[in-house]
Write an enzyme that holds these catalytic residues in place. Structure first.
Site, PDB file in Angstrom:
ATOM      1  N   HIS A 362       8.811  14.145  -7.006  1.00  0.00           N
ATOM      2  CA  HIS A 362       8.294  13.896  -5.649  1.00  0.00           C
ATOM      3  C   HIS A 362       9.365  13.565  -4.622  1.00  0.00           C
ATOM      4  O   HIS A 362       9.026  13.224  -3.487  1.00  0.00           O
ATOM      5  CB  HIS A 362       7.288  12.743  -5.653  1.00  0.00           C
ATOM      6  CG  HIS A 362       6.030  13.029  -6.399  1.00  0.00           C
ATOM      7  ND1 HIS A 362       4.928  13.591  -5.809  1.00  0.00           N
ATOM      8  CD2 HIS A 362       5.699  12.836  -7.689  1.00  0.00           C
ATOM      9  CE1 HIS A 362       3.964  13.712  -6.706  1.00  0.00           C
ATOM     10  NE2 HIS A 362       4.412  13.273  -7.861  1.00  0.00           N
ATOM     11  N   LYS A 554       2.943   6.616   8.836  1.00  0.00           N
ATOM     12  CA  LYS A 554       3.441   6.829   7.473  1.00  0.00           C
ATOM     13  C   LYS A 554       4.401   5.700   7.170  1.00  0.00           C
ATOM     14  O   LYS A 554       4.719   4.909   8.067  1.00  0.00           O
ATOM     15  CB  LYS A 554       4.135   8.184   7.327  1.00  0.00           C
ATOM     16  CG  LYS A 554       5.144   8.512   8.436  1.00  0.00           C
ATOM     17  CD  LYS A 554       5.739   9.899   8.285  1.00  0.00           C
ATOM     18  CE  LYS A 554       4.882  10.984   8.892  1.00  0.00           C
ATOM     19  NZ  LYS A 554       4.318  11.900   7.895  1.00  0.00           N
ATOM     20  N   ARG A 555       4.877   5.624   5.897  1.00  0.00           N
ATOM     21  CA  ARG A 555       5.887   4.615   5.589  1.00  0.00           C
ATOM     22  C   ARG A 555       7.052   4.749   6.564  1.00  0.00           C
ATOM     23  O   ARG A 555       7.390   5.847   7.000  1.00  0.00           O
ATOM     24  CB  ARG A 555       6.396   4.808   4.153  1.00  0.00           C
ATOM     25  CG  ARG A 555       5.443   4.304   3.096  1.00  0.00           C
ATOM     26  CD  ARG A 555       5.181   2.815   3.183  1.00  0.00           C
ATOM     27  NE  ARG A 555       6.308   2.037   2.730  1.00  0.00           N
ATOM     28  CZ  ARG A 555       6.310   1.318   1.612  1.00  0.00           C
ATOM     29  NH1 ARG A 555       5.240   1.255   0.841  1.00  0.00           N
ATOM     30  NH2 ARG A 555       7.384   0.622   1.269  1.00  0.00           N
ATOM     31  N   LYS A 560      12.148   9.901   7.797  1.00  0.00           N
ATOM     32  CA  LYS A 560      10.912  10.338   8.455  1.00  0.00           C
ATOM     33  C   LYS A 560      11.056  10.302   9.976  1.00  0.00           C
ATOM     34  O   LYS A 560      10.191  10.760  10.707  1.00  0.00           O
ATOM     35  CB  LYS A 560       9.737   9.470   7.996  1.00  0.00           C
ATOM     36  CG  LYS A 560       9.393   9.643   6.520  1.00  0.00           C
ATOM     37  CD  LYS A 560       8.226   8.754   6.118  1.00  0.00           C
ATOM     38  CE  LYS A 560       7.968   8.726   4.625  1.00  0.00           C
ATOM     39  NZ  LYS A 560       7.239   9.895   4.114  1.00  0.00           N
ATOM     40  N   THR A 662       1.527  14.686   2.979  1.00  0.00           N
ATOM     41  CA  THR A 662       0.124  15.042   2.790  1.00  0.00           C
ATOM     42  C   THR A 662      -0.696  14.654   4.013  1.00  0.00           C
ATOM     43  O   THR A 662      -1.754  15.231   4.254  1.00  0.00           O
ATOM     44  CB  THR A 662      -0.467  14.361   1.532  1.00  0.00           C
ATOM     45  OG1 THR A 662      -0.012  13.006   1.496  1.00  0.00           O
ATOM     46  CG2 THR A 662      -0.033  15.072   0.270  1.00  0.00           C
ATOM     47  N   LYS A 666      -3.992  16.324   6.353  1.00  0.00           N
ATOM     48  CA  LYS A 666      -5.201  15.592   6.788  1.00  0.00           C
ATOM     49  C   LYS A 666      -5.381  15.727   8.291  1.00  0.00           C
ATOM     50  O   LYS A 666      -6.492  15.925   8.787  1.00  0.00           O
ATOM     51  CB  LYS A 666      -5.086  14.117   6.396  1.00  0.00           C
ATOM     52  CG  LYS A 666      -5.022  13.902   4.888  1.00  0.00           C
ATOM     53  CD  LYS A 666      -4.535  12.506   4.500  1.00  0.00           C
ATOM     54  CE  LYS A 666      -4.164  12.465   3.022  1.00  0.00           C
ATOM     55  NZ  LYS A 666      -3.381  11.269   2.658  1.00  0.00           N
TER      56      LYS A 666
END
Ligand code: 26V
Length: 819
Positions: A362, A554-555, A560, A662, A666
C-alpha cells in the site's frame, strides 16, 4: 425494495416488538425511562437478531459446501458506525425508521449516538472495511482477522490552532455488534529459546520454548452483505493475561505487582498505533503484529483440520491475504507451524506457505516500509528469526545455483538489510513468501515493478499484479447520500441499487436534461446547507452554501500536499485583497485530517490552516468571497457528511507517492469534480471520467523522478518565475498569518525554498491555473452540473465489488457465490 419505499406494516410491528423486548430484557429499561442511548442499544440488538439468523445460515451453507475460504489479515479495520449500514443491508432501514417513529423515537437522532469505530488510521484500514462488506455482498466465504483495540485512533481537538490528541473510548458503553467468545482463545508465545529435541524417529526437531505467554480471545462481529446476501465474520483478538491476578503477590500486599503481568499482556490490544508507520519502531508494535497473526493462523488451521481436511490441502481450502506487511510475520509463523509442529519437510512446507499466502502493498515511501532490527526479532521471536535466516539462505542459494552472482542484486533481494544495525525487511519477506503480490492502482503497481521490488520482480516476473482499489457504494452513496440515491432510483430504476457498476452509466443521458440537472444541483445544495450548519455548530463560522465548496480531507502528510492548497489559499486571499472586484467565485476552503502525534511538520500544517482561517475569516475585505475552515476530528462519519457536500475534491499528492487514494473515488461518485495530479487511482479515474470533467495538473510521476535525478534542486528558479508564489511565501515567512509568533513558519518556508522534496513550488503555477479553470467552469452552471453528473455516471468501475471479484478470480481462486 427501494431505500425509501413504504415498509410493510407487519414487518414494522415485528421490529417494534423486537426493539421493545430488547429494551426491557437486555437493556433493562422501560420505554418511559429510556434515554436515547438505551434506544440505540435496543435497536442495534434488534437488528443483530436478524444478522444472526443470516449468520447461522451462511456458516451452515459454507460448511456443507466445503468452499474455499478467504482470510483477510489486517492490523486495521476502519469501520465507522454500523447501525445504518446494517439496517440498510438487511433491508430494514425504512422498517426501523417507521417502527421507531411509532414509538416516538427519531432514528436520525439515535444513530448519532453510536461511536465511530476507528480501528484504523486511514486509507488502508477503510479499504479493509469496504472489502469486508463487498465480500459479504458477493457471497464470498470470508473472515477478517484483526485486533480489538480498546482505544481506536485518537480523538483530535484543536486548541489555539494546534492539534491535541485525546484517548478514544469507543467501548465505554459496550459494543452491541460484537460477540465475545471466551471459549475461542489461543496461547501466544514471546521470547524464550529454541531447543533441539528428539523427533521420535532418530532425528532432531527444533522446538520453541517461549518465556512469556499471552492469551488471544476472539470477539466476533457479523458483517452483512447488501440485500442480506451472506453474513461473514470479522474476528478481532483481545489480549488477556494467562493469569489475571497473582494471588501470592496480592496477599503479600504487593497490589501493583499482583496485576503487573496482566497489564503487560493486555497492553498488546490496548491501543491502535497512530502513526501510519514511522514511529512504529517500538517493540509493542511487533508484539501486536505477531499476536494477531499467531492467533489467526491457529484459528484457521483448527477450522481447516476440524473439517476433516489434512494439512496438505490448506491452499486448496484457504487463501490468506496480508494487508500490507503488518501481518508478514505470517510467512515465518506458517512455516513454523508446518515444520516444527506438524513435522513437514521444509520444501513441502514452503510450497504450502507460498501457495496459501498473498500480499498487498500500500505504499512505496521508503520511510513507510517496515523493517525490524534483527536483535529485537531474536529476543522476541527467536525461532522465527532462525526461520527467516533459513528462508534467506535457501533463496540466495537458489539464485547462486542459477548462476546469479551479481552482488548488488543479491544485496537488494536479501531479507536482511545490512548497514548500521541489521534489519529484517518485511516487504521482501512478504514478496518471497507469497504467490501473489499486488499493488492498489495501475500506476502504483508499475512503480512497484520499477522501484521497491525491481530486483525481486526480475527474478519473479509473474508475481506482481494490479488490483485497483474500490469503495463500497452502499456506504459511500446509498447511506451517505440518500437524496442523490433517490434521484438515481427515480431516473434509472431500482436496478441501480443492485448493479450500480453498470447502471450508473445510463445517468450520462440524463446529464443533458436541465430538469434532472436542477434536481442534481438541488440535492448538492441541501447537503451543503447541512454541512454549513455542522460547521457553524462546531466552529461558529458561517459559510455560504452557494459558494464553491473546495474540500481537502485526509491524513495530514507532506506528500499529500495540504501545503500546496494552503499556499493557493494565501495567494487567492492576497489576490482578492488587491482587487476584490475581479473575483466572482465565492469559495469555502474546507480542510480536515489528523496528523500522527509525533509528526511535527504535519502538526504545523494544521496550525497553519487554522492561522490562515482566523486571518481570512476575520478580514472584511474578502468577506463573501473566501472562507477557510479546518473541521476537527476527521473520521468516517465526518467523511460521510462532507463528501456529498463537496463541489471540488482535492487529490493533489506529488505524482508517484499516493498509492491509490480512495476518497478520490467517493467524491467523484457523489459528483464532486476532482482537481488532481496524475497520481494513484486518479490516473484511471481520468481515463474513465475524461480529462474534460476533471482538472488535472502538475508534474507526472516520471517528471518528478527526472527532476530528483537532476539533483541539487533549488526552487529559486520556480519561485522567481512566480510572483504570486513568492508573495505567498514572503507573507508566511514574515508572520503575516502568525503575528503572535512571526518566526513560526520561517523554517517551513525555508524548506520549501531550498529543499521542497514534494515539489510544492514546482507545481504551484500549474495548480493555480487549474484552479482558474475550476472558476471558469463554475461560472457556467449547466456545464458544471453536466460534468458533475458525468463523474457520478462514470465511476462505477471503482466499486469495491469489482476489486473483490478480481482478487477472488485472479488471486484467491474463489468463485463468487450466486449473486
Ligand atoms: C505511511 C507513512 C509512514 C511514514 C511517513 C509517510 C507515510 C505515508 C503513508 C503511509 C501509509 C501506509 C499504508 C497506507 O495506509 N497506504 C494507503 O493505502 C490506501 C489503500 O490502498 C491507499 O488508497 C493510499 O493511497 C495509501 O496511502
Amino acid at each position: 425494495m427501494a431505500l425509501d419505499s413504504i415498509p410493510d406494516q407487519s414487518e414494522v410491528e415485528t421490529f417494534k416488538h423486537a426493539v421493545l423486548t430488547r429494551l426491557r430484557y437486555a437493556v433493562g429499561k422501560d420505554p418511559a425511562d429510556a434515554y436515547d442511548h438505551d434506544w440505540f442499544e435496543a435497536v442495534a440488538l434488534a437488528a443483530r437478531k436478524y444478522q444472526v439468523d443470516g449468520w447461522e445460515e451462511t456458516t451452515r451453507t459454507i460448511d456443507r459446501s466445503q468452499r474455499k475460504r478467504v482470510y483477510y489479515l489486517s492490523l486495521e479495520f476502519l469501520i465507522g458506525r454500523l447501525l445504518i449500514d446494517n439496517l440498510s443491508n438487511l433491508g430494514l432501514l425504512e422498517v426501523a425508521r417507521q417502527a421507531l417513529s411509532e414509538l416516538g423515537v427519531d432514528l436520525e437522532r439515535i444513530r448519532l449516538l453510536e461511536p465511530d469505530a476507528a480501528l484504523g488510521n486511514g486509507g488502508l484500514g477503510r479499504l479493509a472495511a469496504c472489502f469486508m462488506e463487498s465480500m459479504a455482498t458477493l457471497d464470498i466465504p470470508a473472515h477478517g482477522y484483526g485486533i480489538r483495540y480498546e482505544h481506536g485512533l485518537f480523538k483530535q481537538t484543536v486548541a489555539d490552532g494546534w492539534q491535541q490528541e485525546h484517548t478514544e473510548t469507543w467501548l465505554d458503553f459496550g459494543n452491541p455488534w460484537e460477540f465475545e467468545r471466551p471459549e475461542c482463545s489461543y496461547t501466544i508465545g514471546f521470547g524464550g529459546s529454541v531447543l533441539s529435541e528428539d523427533d521420535g524417529s532418530g532425528g532432531q526437531r527444533l522446538c520453541w520454548e517461549p518465556l512469556e505467554r499471552v492469551r488471544a480471545v476472539a470477539y466476533d462481529m457479523p458483517i452483512v452483505g447488501w440485500r442480506n446476501a451472506s453474513v461473514n465474520t470479522l474476528r478481532l483478538w483481545r489480549a488477556r493475561a494467562e493469569e489475571t491476578l497473582r494471588l501470592d503477590r496480592f496477599n503479600a500486599g504487593d497490589y501493583l505487582g499482583a496485576v503487573a503481568d496482566t497489564v503487560r499482556a493486555e497492553s498488546i490490544s490496548r491501543v491502535l498505533y497512530p502513526a501510519d508507520s514511522t514511529e512504529a519502531g517500538q517493540e509493542l508494535r511487533l508484539r501486536q503484529e505477531y499476536f494477531f497473526v499467531c492467533a489467526s493462523l491457529q484459528d484457521l488451521m483448527q477450522r481447516h483440520l476440524g473439517h476433516g481436511e489434512e494439512v496438505h490441502s490448506l491452499p486448496r481450502q484457504a487463501a490468506i491475504q496480508l494487508n500490507d506487511t503488518h501481518p508478514a510475520i505470517a510467512v515465518a509463523e506458517l512455516m513454523r507451524l508446518l515444520v516444527d509442529e506438524r513435522g513437514l519437510e521444509w520444501d513441502e512446507a514452503w510450497g504450502l506457505t507460498v501457495a496459501t499466502l498473498s500480499y498487498t502493498n500500500h505504499t512505496l515511501l521508503p520511510e513507510a516500509l517496515e523493517s525490524w532490527p534483527v536483535g529485537l526479532m531474536e529476543r522476541l521471536l527467536p525461532r522465527h528469526m532462525q526461520i527467516i535466516y533459513l528462508i534467506n539462505a535457501f533463496h540466495i542459494d537458489a539464485l547462486r545455483a542459477k548462476d546469479i552472482h551479481d552482488f548488488d542484486l543479491l544485496r537488494a533481494v536479501s531479507l536482511i538489510e545490512e548497514g548500521h544495525g541489521r534489519r529484517v525487511r518485511m516487504g521482501n519477506l512478504a514478496f518471497l513468501g507469497c504467490h501473489s503480490v499486488n499493488g492498489v492502482s495501475a500506476l502504483h503497481t508499475e512503480l512497484m515493478r520499477e522501484t521497491v521490488f525491481r530486483e525481486l520482480h526480475r527474478l519473479y516476473p509473474n508475481r506482481i499484479s494490479n488490483k485497483t482499489n474500490g469503495v463500497t457504494f452502499r456506504r459511500w452513496l446509498f447511506q451517505a447520500n440518500p437524496e442523490l440515491t433517490a434521484l438515481l432510483v427515480d431516473t434509472l430504476g431500482e436496478e441501480v441499487l443492485d448493479d450500480p457498476e453498470n447502471r450508473l452509466r445510463d445517468f450520462a443521458a440524463h446529464a443533458e436534461k436541465s430538469s434532472v440537472r436542477q434536481r442534481f444541483a438541488q440535492q448538492r445544495r441541501n447537503a451543503k446547507e447541512r454541512l454549513a450548519q455542522l460547521i457553524e455548530e462546531n466552529l461558529a463560522i458561517r459559510v455560504d452554501p452557494d459558494a464553491l465548496f473546495d474540500v481537502h480531507i485526509k491524513r495530514i502528510h507532506e506528500y499529500k500536499r495540504q501545503l500546496l492548497n494552503l499556499l493557493h489559499t494565501v495567494a487567492l486571499y492576497q489576490d482578492i485583497r488587491n482587487d476584490p472586484a475581479t473575483h466572482r467565485v465565492p469559495r469555502v476552503k474546507i480542510f480536515a485530517g489528523k496528523a500522527a502525534p509525533s509528526y511535527q511538520q504535519a502538526k504545523l500544517i494544521i496550525k497553519l490552516a487554522n492561522d490562515i482561517s482566523r486571518m481570512v475569516n476575520g478580514d472584511p475585505t474578502v468577506r463573501g468571497l473566501l472562507k477557510v475552515v479546518f473541521i476537527p476530528n476527521y473520521n468516517v462519519s465526518l467523511a460521510e457528511s462532507i463528501i456529498p457536500a463537496a463541489d471540488l475534491s482535492e487529490q493533489i499528492s506529488t505524482a508517484g507517492l499516493e498509492a491509490s487514494g480512495t476518497s478520490n473515488m467517493k467524491f467523484a461518485l457523489n459528483g464532486a469534480l476532482t482537481i488532481g495530479t496524475l497520481d494513484g487511482a486518479n490516473v484511471e479515474m481520468c481515463e474513465r471520467i475524461g480529462p474534460d470533467n476533471m482538472f488535472i495538473f502538475g508534474l507526472k510521476a516520471q517528471q518528478v523522478e527526472a527532476r530528483k535525478r537532476a539533483g541539487e534542486l533549488s526552487m529559486q528558479h520556480e519561485i522567481a518565475a512566480s510572483p504570486r508564489l513568492e508573495e505567498a511565501l514572503i507573507a508566511l515567512g514574515t508572520g503575516v498569518f502568525s503575528p503572535d509568533d512571526p518566526q513560526r513558519y520561517v523554517a517551513l518556508v525555508d524548506s520549501l525554498r531550498y529543499d521542497d522534496r514534494f515539489m510544492v513550488c514546482t507545481d504551484f503555477d500549474a495548480y493555480w491555473d487549474a484552479q482558474e479553470r475550476v472558476e471558469q467552469l463554475w461560472q457556467k452552471p449547466a456545464r458544471w452540473w453536466k460534468a458533475s453528473m458525468l463523474n457520478t455516471s462514470r465511476v462505477g468501475w471503482f466499486s469495491s465489488d469489482r476489486t473483490i471479484r478480481e482478487y477472488a478470480e485472479e488471486i484467491w481462486k474463489v468463485p463468487p457465490g450466486e449473486e
